[in-house]
Design an enzyme around this catalytic site. Structure first.
Site, short mmCIF file in Angstrom:
data_model
loop_
_atom_site.label_atom_id
_atom_site.label_comp_id
_atom_site.label_asym_id
_atom_site.label_seq_id
_atom_site.Cartn_x
_atom_site.Cartn_y
_atom_site.Cartn_z
N VAL A 1 26.61 27.54 -17.29
CA VAL A 1 26.61 26.01 -17.45
C VAL A 1 25.44 25.40 -16.95
O VAL A 1 24.98 25.91 -15.85
CB VAL A 1 27.82 25.37 -16.77
CG1 VAL A 1 27.72 23.92 -17.07
CG2 VAL A 1 29.09 25.90 -17.50
N ASP B 1 42.63 27.53 -18.93
CA ASP B 1 41.83 27.87 -17.73
C ASP B 1 41.97 26.79 -16.65
O ASP B 1 40.82 26.60 -16.10
CB ASP B 1 40.46 28.29 -17.90
CG ASP B 1 39.84 29.30 -16.77
OD1 ASP B 1 40.71 29.96 -15.88
OD2 ASP B 1 38.76 29.45 -16.79
N GLY C 1 32.50 34.39 -16.08
CA GLY C 1 32.50 35.65 -16.31
C GLY C 1 31.83 35.68 -17.87
O GLY C 1 31.13 36.54 -18.49
N MET C 2 31.93 34.58 -18.69
CA MET C 2 31.72 34.47 -20.14
C MET C 2 30.50 33.58 -20.45
O MET C 2 30.24 33.75 -21.57
CB MET C 2 33.10 34.08 -20.77
CG MET C 2 34.11 35.02 -20.58
SD MET C 2 33.88 36.59 -21.27
CE MET C 2 35.32 37.55 -20.81
#
Length: 282
Positions: A30, A139, A26-27
């Site tokens: 990669v 996370d 969501g942020m």
């Protein structure tokens, strides 16, 4: 259609040439990239433009990336570099780990209970090392448990790039932004309250539940909001309800790991891992 903030193959960013996208959260995205100076493959994490535009997040990003870069452990994918491009893009570099991850192996049907417990033990060692150096991962989830193809399948904990310092205990790091996967998030993190090592223990317990049963905790929640309410109020799920062939002692292990009150959880990730190993017959 090109997503906002996506980096195209062939782009040169932070001295690396982008080859392809490995994943998207969501942020951040990669990417597999080639480091120009060394020709080495690296995994480059590029933060989304919304976060990159927030001065508070930028400060937190630098602080926590420096902490993560100091971690050295055989079960941690290290942060090898971080910075900001001329146009304000925030990035992190990590060694590229060829292989797969625990969630993908689970979906492929290659996650017997003994393997799940072994992976959790290796991730627990990584977490205890990070906690001992003042860093909360924040996370923890099976998709972040990389399984190296060239190291005997060793489990490595990835994505320390947006971790949090334990000293302040703020899940948002003072930014007001809490980066977390709701399926494994501890109640105190969801509430924006003080977090410590036991916050990662909760997420590790939820990850173990998924690896043993094929389902995340509270998978039956109707929405993300319902998932959050479940973590806040519903009792921990029982492993044996979904995998009745497993020993009932694992219900107790998960119940302790997913206790709503951090004081009732395992004190360390290693304590959880040892309890899980003791509950599973050899």
């Amino acid at each position: 259609m090109r997503e906002r903030g996506q980096v195209e193959p062939g782009t040169v960013l932070a001295g690396c040439r982008i080859v392809r996208r490995l994943g998207r959260g969501g942020m951040a995205g990669v990417y597999l990239a080639i480091e120009a100076a060394t020709s080495r493959q690296v995994a480059l994490k590029v933060l989304g433009p919304d976060l990159a535009a927030d001065p508070a997040f930028r400060r937190r990003f630098v602080r926590e990336a420096e902490l993560a870069g100091a971690l050295t452990h055989p079960n941690i994918v290290p942060v090898s570099g971080h910075g900001e491009t001329a146009d304000g893009t925030l990035w992190l570099a990590m060694p590229y780990v060829a292989g797969t991850d625990a969630d993908a192996e689970l979906r492929a049907g290659r996650m017997p209970p003994a393997r799940a417990v072994r992976i959790v033990a290796e991730i627990a060692a990584a977490l205890d090392h990070a906690h001992g150096h003042g860093l909360l991962h924040g996370d923890v989830k099976p998709a972040n448990f990389l399984l190296s193809a060239d190291r005997g399948g060793r489990a490595l904990l990835a994505d320390f790039g947006v971790a949090r310092g334990l000293r302040d205990g703020d899940p948002g790091g003072g930014t007001g932004v809490v980066l977390v996967t709701a399926a494994y998030a501890a109640p105190e993190m969801l509430r924006g309250k003080h977090c410590d090592a036991r916050t990662d223990v909760y997420a590790l317990g939820g990850s173990l539940f998924r690896l043993l049963t094929g389902k995340p905790p509270f998978f039956d929640a109707a929405s993300k909001d319902d998932t959050v309410r479940s973590h806040l109020h519903r009792p921990p799920p029982r492993v044996t309800r979904f995998a009745p062939w497993l020993p009932a002692q694992l219900d107790d292990v998960i119940g302790t790991a997913l206790a709503k009150d951090p004081a009732n959880r395992y004190r360390t990730a290693g304590d959880l891992a040892r309890a899980a190993a003791a509950a599973l017959p050899a």
